[in-house]
Design a protein around this motif. Structure first.
Motif, PDB file in Angstrom:
ATOM      1  N   LEU A 457       0.848  -1.190   0.000  1.00 20.67           N
ATOM      2  CA  LEU A 457       0.000   0.000   0.000  1.00 20.67           C
ATOM      3  C   LEU A 457       0.883   1.239   0.000  1.00 20.67           C
ATOM      4  O   LEU A 457       1.797   1.357   0.823  1.00 20.67           O
ATOM      5  CB  LEU A 457      -0.918   0.007   1.229  1.00 20.67           C
ATOM      6  N   LEU A 458       0.629   2.143  -0.945  1.00 22.26           N
ATOM      7  CA  LEU A 458       1.328   3.432  -0.990  1.00 22.26           C
ATOM      8  C   LEU A 458       0.317   4.494  -1.412  1.00 22.26           C
ATOM      9  O   LEU A 458      -0.372   4.340  -2.420  1.00 22.26           O
ATOM     10  CB  LEU A 458       2.508   3.384  -1.958  1.00 22.26           C
ATOM     11  N   ILE A 459       0.232   5.555  -0.613  1.00 21.60           N
ATOM     12  CA  ILE A 459      -0.687   6.667  -0.892  1.00 21.60           C
ATOM     13  C   ILE A 459       0.147   7.903  -1.202  1.00 21.60           C
ATOM     14  O   ILE A 459       1.097   8.221  -0.470  1.00 21.60           O
ATOM     15  CB  ILE A 459      -1.595   6.953   0.319  1.00 21.60           C
ATOM     16  N   GLY A 460      -0.197   8.586  -2.278  1.00 25.89           N
ATOM     17  CA  GLY A 460       0.491   9.825  -2.631  1.00 25.89           C
ATOM     18  C   GLY A 460      -0.509  10.932  -2.909  1.00 25.89           C
ATOM     19  O   GLY A 460      -1.549  10.693  -3.527  1.00 25.89           O
ATOM     20  N   PHE A 461      -0.207  12.143  -2.453  1.00 25.08           N
ATOM     21  CA  PHE A 461      -1.086  13.286  -2.739  1.00 25.08           C
ATOM     22  C   PHE A 461      -0.271  14.570  -2.650  1.00 25.08           C
ATOM     23  O   PHE A 461       0.702  14.664  -1.901  1.00 25.08           O
ATOM     24  CB  PHE A 461      -2.281  13.332  -1.776  1.00 25.08           C
ATOM     25  N   ARG A 462      -0.697  15.560  -3.438  1.00 22.02           N
ATOM     26  CA  ARG A 462       0.009  16.843  -3.478  1.00 22.02           C
ATOM     27  C   ARG A 462      -0.815  17.903  -2.736  1.00 22.02           C
ATOM     28  O   ARG A 462      -2.035  18.005  -2.928  1.00 22.02           O
ATOM     29  CB  ARG A 462       0.246  17.284  -4.919  1.00 22.02           C
ATOM     30  N   ILE A 463      -0.130  18.665  -1.905  1.00 22.82           N
ATOM     31  CA  ILE A 463      -0.791  19.741  -1.158  1.00 22.82           C
ATOM     32  C   ILE A 463      -1.164  20.867  -2.130  1.00 22.82           C
ATOM     33  O   ILE A 463      -0.316  21.330  -2.910  1.00 22.82           O
ATOM     34  CB  ILE A 463       0.132  20.283  -0.049  1.00 22.82           C
TER      35      ILE A 463
END
Length: 465
Positions: A457-463
């Motif tokens: 599991l890997l979660i990525g998001f940009r502020i």
């Protein structure tokens, strides 16, 4: 099945050989008034060791021993007799060894597995060497194709010596046929039992698989929709790859309030185990997390972890006894305050990566799980001010622990390189890149790709800027 049949055939041939050699010696006594053939008897007794070798599981050795011992013993017998016997030679002394040695060439092809190429080649070479030796001996003693020194005055004796072993062989093969028919019936009966057992096993397996797929649907229903991340963040994605049907890894996203301030709670968690046990733990953990965050009775990210730890210990009856289960959760938790672009972080054995302007920062969690722990203490809370444009990554150790075809672990060093390489791309391209990189890593040797060893599991998001 083929190996078992060859072992049975080798045993049967060994028994028949012993009977034939022993019977021929008896015939020699009554017909020729000669003593026992000690070489033949010794060889036949050694051949009786092949069933013992088969019983011990040495099938290849048993087949090879039988295939080479017969021509060797016949060659020795023929050589000794010819050196002791003055010419003219009886006809059978010349004909018998050659005929039998030629027939023995078939034995290695029948009883030695074709996959054992070296043993098969050696057995055939031994047979050919024995034929060559007998021919050389005949020529050296003046016995050739013209039969110049061969006596033809013993045809009655020759007939006896030919007919008697033929009768023994026919009787032996009839006996073998009877045994094989019985064995075939037993095999068919066993196969029928195995088919019935396999049918029951397949039915049980099908029922279990259907139940696990139903559990998967329940688990997926509890997980937030991946598109929900896009409502709050740009360039977001979730790389979720269970090892089995259900997973011990889960992610959590919920809008809430902390001390009256609106925030987003994001969790990336790895429960003890994978498959069904991990699935049970993940559902329990999601339920407890949801209760804590929904009630808004927390003061920080670390406070959520402290409350979750206490509730997990109660739910699993963990008191610290030596013999009790120590199931738990490793996770990273972020509280993101969009109004002031601020992030709180707390972790249980899991870090968070932040990339800005191709510089990677690591925020480490505490080295203790959510669950019973010997050196338990309060979790640490850290606050980070953000500018916008930062790429945040949360992941479980199934990513970095994954091995390649040679057993080498990916480790955080390679993951950091991958993330730095792709962090400027949008969410879907990052997801595609990581998926391709992981597949290449697991298939460094395409002939023997590595198996997935844990949930990923890997979660990525940009502020947002």
């Amino acid at each position: 099945m083929i190996a078992a049949r060859k072992a049975i055939l080798t045993n049967q041939l060994a028994y028949i050989t012993f009977i034939v050699v022993f019977g021929m010696n008896i015939a020699f006594i009554f017909i020729e008034s000669v003593s026992f053939d000690s070489i033949g008897l010794a060889s036949s007794l050694i051949i009786l060791s092949t069933p013992l070798l088969n019983k011990l599981g040495y099938h290849k050795m048993a087949a090879f021993l039988f295939a080479v011992l017969m021509p060797i013993s016949l060659t020795l017998f023929s050589s000794v007799n010819k050196t002791l016997m003055p010419p003219p030679f009886p006809l059978e002394v010349y004909i018998f060894p050659k005929v039998f040695l030629l027939s023995f060439l078939i034995i290695p092809l029948v009883i030695i597995d074709a996959k054992s190429k070296l043993l098969l080649a050696l057995a055939i070479l031994v047979n050919l060497a024995c034929i060559y030796w007998v021919d050389s001996l005949n020529k050296s003693m003046g016995v050739g194709l013209d039969f110049s020194k061969v006596s033809f005055d013993s045809f009655d004796r020759l007939n006896y010596l030919i007919i008697f072993p033929i009768i023994l062989l026919i009787s032996g093969f009839a006996f073998l046929n009877h045994i094989n028919n019985k064995s075939e019936e037993q095999i068919l009966a066993q196969n029928k039992k195995l088919e019935n057992a396999n049918h029951k096993i397949n039915k049980i397996n099908s029922d279990l698989t259907n139940s696990i797929h139903y559990a998967e649907r329940i688990q997926n229903a509890l997980l937030p929709e991946k598109e929900r991340l896009n409502q709050y963040f740009t360039d977001s994605f979730v790389y979720y790859r269970p090892r089995d049907i259900v997973s011990g890894d889960f992610y959590f996203l919920k809008k809430t309030k902390s001390q009256g301030k609106t925030c987003l709670a994001l969790v990336c968690a790895d429960c003890t185990g994978h498959g069904v046990p991990g699935g049970f733990m993940s559902i329990l953990s999601m339920s407890l997390l949801n209760d804590i965050i929904r009630d808004e009775q927390f003061t920080s990210a670390a406070d959520i972890l402290n409350q979750l730890r206490e509730q997990i210990k109660v739910a699993l009856n963990q008191t610290g006894k030596p013999d009790e289960q120590r199931d738990g959760i490793d996770l990273s938790l972020i509280l993101y305050y969009p109004d002031k672009k601020q992030m709180e972080f707390a972790g249980a054995r899991r870090p968070v990566y932040l990339i800005k302007n191709n510089i990677l920062q690591v925020f480490k969690g505490d080295n203790m799980p959510i669950g019973i722990y010997l050196n338990e203490r309060l979790f640490t809370n850290t606050t980070h001010n953000l500018e916008g444009g930062e790429m945040i990554y949360m992941f479980t150790d199934g990513i970095t622990d994954q091995i390649d075809s040679k057993g080498k672990r990916l480790m955080t060093t390679n993951l950091k390189k991958w993330l730095l390489q792709v962090s400027n791309q949008n969410g879907s391209e990052q997801h595609r890149f990581l998926e391709n990189q992981m597949n290449r890593w697991m298939e460094t040797d395409t002939t023997k790709p590595a198996e997935q060893i844990d949930d990923m599991l890997l979660i990525g998001f940009r502020i947002p800027v």
